[in-house]
Write a protein that holds these residues in place. Structure first.
Motif, mmCIF file in Angstrom:
data_model
loop_
_atom_site.group_PDB
_atom_site.id
_atom_site.type_symbol
_atom_site.label_atom_id
_atom_site.label_comp_id
_atom_site.label_asym_id
_atom_site.label_seq_id
_atom_site.Cartn_x
_atom_site.Cartn_y
_atom_site.Cartn_z
ATOM 1 N N LEU A 79 -105.283 -0.305 35.854
ATOM 2 C CA LEU A 79 -104.324 0.381 36.718
ATOM 3 C C LEU A 79 -105.000 1.542 37.440
ATOM 4 N N GLY A 80 -104.437 1.925 38.559
ATOM 5 C CA GLY A 80 -105.020 3.002 39.346
ATOM 6 C C GLY A 80 -104.666 4.383 38.844
ATOM 7 N N TYR A 81 -103.934 4.497 37.739
ATOM 8 C CA TYR A 81 -103.508 5.758 37.147
ATOM 9 C C TYR A 81 -103.539 5.605 35.642
ATOM 10 N N GLY A 82 -103.416 6.755 34.944
ATOM 11 C CA GLY A 82 -103.409 6.754 33.494
ATOM 12 C C GLY A 82 -104.798 6.508 32.909
ATOM 13 N N PRO A 83 -104.951 6.818 31.616
ATOM 14 C CA PRO A 83 -103.948 7.421 30.733
ATOM 15 C C PRO A 83 -103.691 8.882 31.099
ATOM 16 N N PHE A 84 -102.590 9.421 30.600
ATOM 17 C CA PHE A 84 -102.168 10.766 30.963
ATOM 18 C C PHE A 84 -102.531 11.753 29.859
ATOM 19 N N ALA A 85 -102.929 12.950 30.278
ATOM 20 C CA ALA A 85 -103.423 13.940 29.324
ATOM 21 C C ALA A 85 -102.337 14.447 28.396
ATOM 22 N N ASP A 86 -101.114 14.547 28.914
ATOM 23 C CA ASP A 86 -100.018 15.083 28.104
ATOM 24 C C ASP A 86 -98.691 14.635 28.708
ATOM 25 N N GLU A 87 -97.598 14.997 28.064
ATOM 26 C CA GLU A 87 -96.276 14.563 28.522
ATOM 27 C C GLU A 87 -95.941 15.131 29.894
ATOM 28 N N ALA A 88 -96.418 16.334 30.196
ATOM 29 C CA ALA A 88 -96.150 16.925 31.508
ATOM 30 C C ALA A 88 -96.796 16.106 32.620
ATOM 31 N N ALA A 89 -98.010 15.630 32.367
ATOM 32 C CA ALA A 89 -98.692 14.792 33.361
ATOM 33 C C ALA A 89 -97.959 13.471 33.539
ATOM 34 N N MET A 90 -97.491 12.911 32.438
ATOM 35 C CA MET A 90 -96.696 11.680 32.518
ATOM 36 C C MET A 90 -95.417 11.916 33.316
ATOM 37 N N ARG A 91 -94.753 13.052 33.073
ATOM 38 C CA ARG A 91 -93.504 13.348 33.778
ATOM 39 C C ARG A 91 -93.751 13.474 35.281
ATOM 40 N N ARG A 92 -94.841 14.126 35.686
ATOM 41 C CA ARG A 92 -95.148 14.260 37.109
ATOM 42 C C ARG A 92 -95.380 12.896 37.742
ATOM 43 N N HIS A 93 -96.095 12.040 37.032
ATOM 44 C CA HIS A 93 -96.347 10.695 37.564
ATOM 45 C C HIS A 93 -95.046 9.911 37.701
ATOM 46 N N VAL A 94 -94.228 9.932 36.660
ATOM 47 C CA VAL A 94 -92.978 9.166 36.676
ATOM 48 C C VAL A 94 -92.058 9.668 37.778
#
Length: 247
Positions: A69-84
């Motif tokens: 995938l062109g993204y991930g893995p995410f460093a933390d939940e905040a990074a995941m939230r920004r992506h989502v």
């Protein structure tokens, strides 16, 4: 009698070969609506899903799922939230969170993308499922719900699947779902600093009814034993040596 000009042919030129005529009416755009299946629910992706999705990424074995995938893995939940949040705001790709009924939590996402209403072509992609969801009935049904929505509800003529040419699990999934390999686009992208060849597959409108019926039969309750295992193979159903009946 007037002389014929040297450049004029003796008889009308034949018509050049052209493709078949089709209904040129643009197909509808997909909408952000919920899709309900027997084993899974698809919910239009929103930032509120981020916490559950973050937990899904913490499952053992999740790391390799980001490789292509062109993204991930995410460093933390905040990074995941920004992506989502950014992902959910887009209209192409249009994303859904996947909630298997066995867990009750959002365990992945998938999209409809590369949407061309005038050409009646649409792609299913950006598929990420947590390890606990991979190779399950819910995973297959999640993809099937969007495939059926695109082809039956919206009337698209061409359904596309593309993946990294080295992503063998994705290539296997395409074949299992009945997509036909069309070829490989060489050196077409750079993903995370690495060159990517893209393998391309499709299902056309005249092929879809047989593909749809095979997947629906595989998902049917009659095809599942008391331990939650399928009685018959979907891959065999899509490419059967003999007529196949589930169960």
């Amino acid at each position: 009698m007037p002389r014929q000009h040297p450049s004029m042919p003796d008889s009308p030129l034949p018509e050049p070969p052209l493709g078949p005529e089709v209904d040129p009416t643009p197909r509808p755009l997909p909408a952000r609506i919920r899709h309900e299946g027997a084993s899974v629910t698809l919910e239009p992706l929103q930032a509120a899903h981020a916490a559950e999705l973050w937990q899904a990424t913490q499952s053992p074995g999740a790391e390799p799922g980001w490789a292509y995938l062109g993204y991930g893995p995410f460093a933390d939940e905040a990074a995941m939230r920004r992506h989502v949040a950014a992902f959910a705001a887009q209209h192409d790709p249009m994303a859904w969170a996947v909630r298997p009924k066995a867990t009750g939590t959002a365990d992945g996402w998938l999209t409809l993308m590369e949407i061309f209403p005038a050409d009646s072509a649409i792609e299913i992609g950006h598929i990420w499922f947590s390890p606990r969801m991979q190779r399950t009935r819910a995973a297959t049904e999640a993809m099937f719900l969007l495939m059926r929505h695109a082809m039956d509800d919206l009337g698209y003529r061409r359904l596309v699947w593309k993946c990294h040419a080295l992503n063998q699990p994705s290539r296997d999934a395409a074949a299992r779902l009945g997509f036909r390999y069309e070829g490989t686009l060489r050196a077409i992208k750079v993903i995370k600093g690495r060159l990517r060849d893209t393998a391309q597959f499709s299902i056309l409108a005249d092929e879809w009814p047989a593909r749809r019926d095979a997947i629906a039969a595989w998902l049917d309750e009659a095809n599942w034993d008391g331990q939650g295992r399928p009685r018959a193979s979907l891959a065999r159903a899509q490419h059967p040596p003999l007529p196949w009946v589930a169960g």
